[in-house]
Design an enzyme around this catalytic site. Structure first.
Site, PDB file in Angstrom:
ATOM      1  N   LYS A  27     -22.946  -4.329 -11.629  1.00  0.00           N
ATOM      2  CA  LYS A  27     -23.307  -2.917 -11.795  1.00  0.00           C
ATOM      3  C   LYS A  27     -24.802  -2.746 -12.040  1.00  0.00           C
ATOM      4  O   LYS A  27     -25.459  -1.905 -11.417  1.00  0.00           O
ATOM      5  CB  LYS A  27     -22.511  -2.307 -12.953  1.00  0.00           C
ATOM      6  CG  LYS A  27     -21.040  -2.158 -12.658  1.00  0.00           C
ATOM      7  CD  LYS A  27     -20.288  -1.635 -13.866  1.00  0.00           C
ATOM      8  CE  LYS A  27     -18.824  -1.440 -13.555  1.00  0.00           C
ATOM      9  NZ  LYS A  27     -18.099  -0.871 -14.701  1.00  0.00           N
ATOM     10  N   CYS A  45     -22.821  -2.376 -18.190  1.00  0.00           N
ATOM     11  CA  CYS A  45     -21.749  -2.774 -19.117  1.00  0.00           C
ATOM     12  C   CYS A  45     -20.397  -2.599 -18.450  1.00  0.00           C
ATOM     13  O   CYS A  45     -20.223  -1.751 -17.576  1.00  0.00           O
ATOM     14  CB  CYS A  45     -21.780  -1.925 -20.385  1.00  0.00           C
ATOM     15  SG  CYS A  45     -23.189  -2.229 -21.447  1.00  0.00           S
ATOM     16  N   ASP A  46     -19.453  -3.407 -18.894  1.00  0.00           N
ATOM     17  CA  ASP A  46     -18.073  -3.249 -18.477  1.00  0.00           C
ATOM     18  C   ASP A  46     -17.186  -3.776 -19.594  1.00  0.00           C
ATOM     19  O   ASP A  46     -17.511  -4.796 -20.210  1.00  0.00           O
ATOM     20  CB  ASP A  46     -17.778  -4.003 -17.186  1.00  0.00           C
ATOM     21  CG  ASP A  46     -16.518  -3.472 -16.521  1.00  0.00           C
ATOM     22  OD1 ASP A  46     -16.633  -2.507 -15.754  1.00  0.00           O
ATOM     23  OD2 ASP A  46     -15.432  -4.000 -16.799  1.00  0.00           O
ATOM     24  N   SER A  47     -16.091  -3.085 -19.868  1.00  0.00           N
ATOM     25  CA  SER A  47     -15.189  -3.468 -20.958  1.00  0.00           C
ATOM     26  C   SER A  47     -13.766  -3.655 -20.458  1.00  0.00           C
ATOM     27  O   SER A  47     -13.306  -2.918 -19.586  1.00  0.00           O
ATOM     28  CB  SER A  47     -15.171  -2.390 -22.051  1.00  0.00           C
ATOM     29  OG  SER A  47     -16.437  -2.236 -22.626  1.00  0.00           O
TER      30      SER A  47
END
Length: 180
Positions: A27, A45-47
């Site tokens: 991203k 960010c990625d969760s």
């Protein structure tokens, strides 16, 4: 905030923490590649919630959200957020990737509570089908680790990443602080 447009469907990794780091990097790099020259910091960010060693993303529909809550109730999982920071200052570009992990304990909800929460639509758009800063907050009995991470960005980790790239946290507070 810029949407990267990255297709996440073909990305795979051995662990949830590795997966969120890979997604965060994809991203951030996609957005960075669209920016004009000049000094910039880009954070991707990625969760995902790890429950029993399996990554739990955003539910595909309300039935999936309810099923997720029926698996999570009365248990705990690890919310992992991958952070990929790119800092371009002058002619130098630095890149760093790390995951923050926070243990989340879920209340032992009744089916009625699950159905009512899912009907609000809040779980539709979040990793693991829950939030701690909205209606779902009452269903989280505890967390161990950074609460900011569960909301989406670990501020303590971001401060560390920026410091390693030569950016001091107070520099972000006001543009007129400069190098003070």
């Amino acid at each position: 905030a810029v949407t990267s447009g990255v297709d996440e469907s073909g990305v795979d990794a051995e662990t949830t923490a590795q997966l969120v780091c890979e997604l965060a990097a994809l991203k951030a790099e996609a957005v960075f590649d669209t920016l004009p020259p000049g000094d910039v910091a880009v954070l991707g960010c990625d969760s995902l919630l790890d429950l029993d060693g399996r990554a739990q993303g955003k539910p595909s529909d309300r039935d999936a959200a309810a099923a997720a809550w029926r698996r999570m109730r009365g248990r705990q999982g690890v919310l992992s957020t991958g952070h990929h920071l790119i800092v371009r200052e002058g002619g130098t570009v630095t890149r760093q990737t790390r995951a923050a992990n926070t243990i989340v304990r879920f209340a032992d909800l009744s089916d009625l509570e699950i159905d009512a929460y899912v009907a609000t639509g809040e779980p539709d758009h979040v990793a693991g089908a829950f939030t701690i800063d909205g209606l779902g907050g009452a269903f989280i009995t505890g967390i161990e680790g950074d609460p900011h991470n569960v909301i989406g960005v670990s501020l303590p980790l971001l401060r560390e990443l920026l410091a390693a790239a030569g950016v001091r946290w107070p520099q972000l507070w006001r543009a007129d602080l400069g190098d003070h």
